[in-house]
Motif scaffolding. Structure first.
Motif, PDB file in Angstrom:
ATOM      1  N   ARG A   1       0.791  -1.182   0.057  1.00  0.00           N
ATOM      2  CA  ARG A   1      -0.030  -0.008   0.122  1.00  0.00           C
ATOM      3  C   ARG A   1       0.678   1.254  -0.043  1.00  0.00           C
ATOM      4  O   ARG A   1       0.588   2.237  -0.711  1.00  0.00           O
ATOM      5  CB  ARG A   1      -1.082   0.204   1.181  1.00  0.00           C
TER       6      ARG A   1
ATOM      7  N   GLN B   1       2.309   1.651  -3.481  1.00  0.00           N
ATOM      8  CA  GLN B   1       1.507   2.183  -4.400  1.00  0.00           C
ATOM      9  C   GLN B   1       1.015   3.794  -4.116  1.00  0.00           C
ATOM     10  O   GLN B   1       1.047   4.558  -5.183  1.00  0.00           O
ATOM     11  CB  GLN B   1      -0.072   1.380  -3.989  1.00  0.00           C
ATOM     12  N   LYS B   2       1.140   4.125  -2.847  1.00  0.00           N
ATOM     13  CA  LYS B   2       0.866   5.737  -2.507  1.00  0.00           C
ATOM     14  C   LYS B   2       2.076   6.325  -3.201  1.00  0.00           C
ATOM     15  O   LYS B   2       1.840   7.308  -3.745  1.00  0.00           O
ATOM     16  CB  LYS B   2       0.706   5.739  -1.008  1.00  0.00           C
TER      17      LYS B   2
ATOM     18  N   ARG C   1       3.952   5.713  -5.772  1.00  0.00           N
ATOM     19  CA  ARG C   1       3.742   5.772  -7.000  1.00  0.00           C
ATOM     20  C   ARG C   1       2.668   6.734  -7.417  1.00  0.00           C
ATOM     21  O   ARG C   1       2.895   7.512  -8.471  1.00  0.00           O
ATOM     22  CB  ARG C   1       3.496   4.320  -7.652  1.00  0.00           C
ATOM     23  N   SER C   2       1.463   6.855  -6.717  1.00  0.00           N
ATOM     24  CA  SER C   2       0.511   7.578  -7.207  1.00  0.00           C
ATOM     25  C   SER C   2       1.002   9.238  -7.047  1.00  0.00           C
ATOM     26  O   SER C   2       0.586  10.047  -7.676  1.00  0.00           O
ATOM     27  CB  SER C   2      -0.661   7.503  -6.146  1.00  0.00           C
ATOM     28  N   LEU C   3       1.813   9.409  -5.999  1.00  0.00           N
ATOM     29  CA  LEU C   3       2.069  10.670  -5.708  1.00  0.00           C
ATOM     30  C   LEU C   3       3.314  11.038  -6.523  1.00  0.00           C
ATOM     31  O   LEU C   3       3.016  12.109  -7.167  1.00  0.00           O
ATOM     32  CB  LEU C   3       2.814  10.955  -4.101  1.00  0.00           C
TER      33      LEU C   3
ATOM     34  N   LYS D   1       3.451  10.083  -9.767  1.00  0.00           N
ATOM     35  CA  LYS D   1       2.742  10.381 -10.870  1.00  0.00           C
ATOM     36  C   LYS D   1       2.106  11.649 -10.924  1.00  0.00           C
ATOM     37  O   LYS D   1       1.797  12.405 -12.202  1.00  0.00           O
ATOM     38  CB  LYS D   1       1.491   9.140 -11.251  1.00  0.00           C
ATOM     39  N   LEU D   2       1.619  12.201  -9.621  1.00  0.00           N
ATOM     40  CA  LEU D   2       0.881  13.392  -9.440  1.00  0.00           C
ATOM     41  C   LEU D   2       1.926  14.465  -9.831  1.00  0.00           C
ATOM     42  O   LEU D   2       1.603  15.346 -10.513  1.00  0.00           O
ATOM     43  CB  LEU D   2       0.410  13.524  -8.075  1.00  0.00           C
TER      44      LEU D   2
ATOM     45  N   GLN E   1      -3.377  16.217  -0.723  1.00  0.00           N
ATOM     46  CA  GLN E   1      -2.336  16.059  -1.670  1.00  0.00           C
ATOM     47  C   GLN E   1      -0.826  16.682  -1.312  1.00  0.00           C
ATOM     48  O   GLN E   1       0.131  16.026  -1.461  1.00  0.00           O
ATOM     49  CB  GLN E   1      -2.393  16.440  -3.099  1.00  0.00           C
TER      50      GLN E   1
END
Length: 205
Positions: free
Chosen positions: A148, A151-152, A154-156, A158-159, A172
């Motif tokens: 988790r 994944q968090k 990676r999401s940040l 990408k942001l 964010q």
């Protein structure tokens, strides 16, 4: 059991037992023998399967060995009744299932009888240690948490690479501050083609 699990933990003398409490601490352990019938099909007959789960703790925390020994001597029936109540659904839906609670003991720490484990295995009994299952559950929990977290991150990332940095929400921004270093954000901004000086203005203003 109430004293051992919290109430009266500071006592040095037990009024019920009429004796001083041992300063050494331990727990009460027992094993569960589980037997059930695995239904066969037209080629294979029904099969009786036995599993022994060893080293199950009774108390949530350690207590005086005096109390632990008293629990083994006087309260086994209570432990058995509580176990059966907690497993009444399994017993109701599988009428072949039988539980037997055995080998109650008061110990400072659970010990393994390797020779008995080998003898049980040779007799076709599956041996499972509660400590191993708990360790596996903790490892699986850590693995899920790590997944988790990854994944968090990676999401940040990408942001930062593709998102609208001028209109980040508070959560964010907090996520970026918590999970990404300024050096990593700068690397991502360079990949995005934005000058590093704009990082502080866009993200942390």
């Amino acid at each position: 059991m109430e004293c051992a699990d919290g109430y009266g933990r500071a006592c040095r003398y037990c009024q019920v037992l009429g004796k001083e409490l041992d300063t050494r601490r331990g727990n009460v352990f027992y094993d569960v023998k589980e037997t059930r019938i695995i239904k066969g099909d037209w080629l294979f007959p029904d099969k009786e399967v036995t599993t022994v789960r060893k080293g199950i703790k009774v108390l949530n925390r350690t207590a005086s060995l005096t109390l632990c020994e008293a629990i083994v001597r006087y309260a086994k029936h209570h432990i058995i009744d509580r176990f059966m109540l907690n497993h009444h659904h399994e017993l109701y839906f599988d009428r072949s299932l039988r539980y037997e609670l055995i080998n109650f003991r008061a110990q400072r720490q659970n010990t393994r009888d390797i020779m008995q484990d080998l003898a049980d295995t040779a007799a076709g009994i599956e041996v499972v240690h509660q400590a191993d299952e708990e360790k596996l559950r903790k490892e699986q929990k850590r693995a899920r948490q790590a997944a988790r977290q990854a994944q968090k991150v990676r999401s940040l990332e990408k942001l930062v690479l593709t998102g609208d940095l001028e209109n980040l929400t508070y959560s964010q921004r907090r996520g970026l501050e918590k999970h990404l270093s300024e050096e990593r954000i700068a690397e991502l901004m360079e990949q995005r083609g934005i000058r590093t000086e704009q990082v502080q203005t866009s993200l942390f203003a």
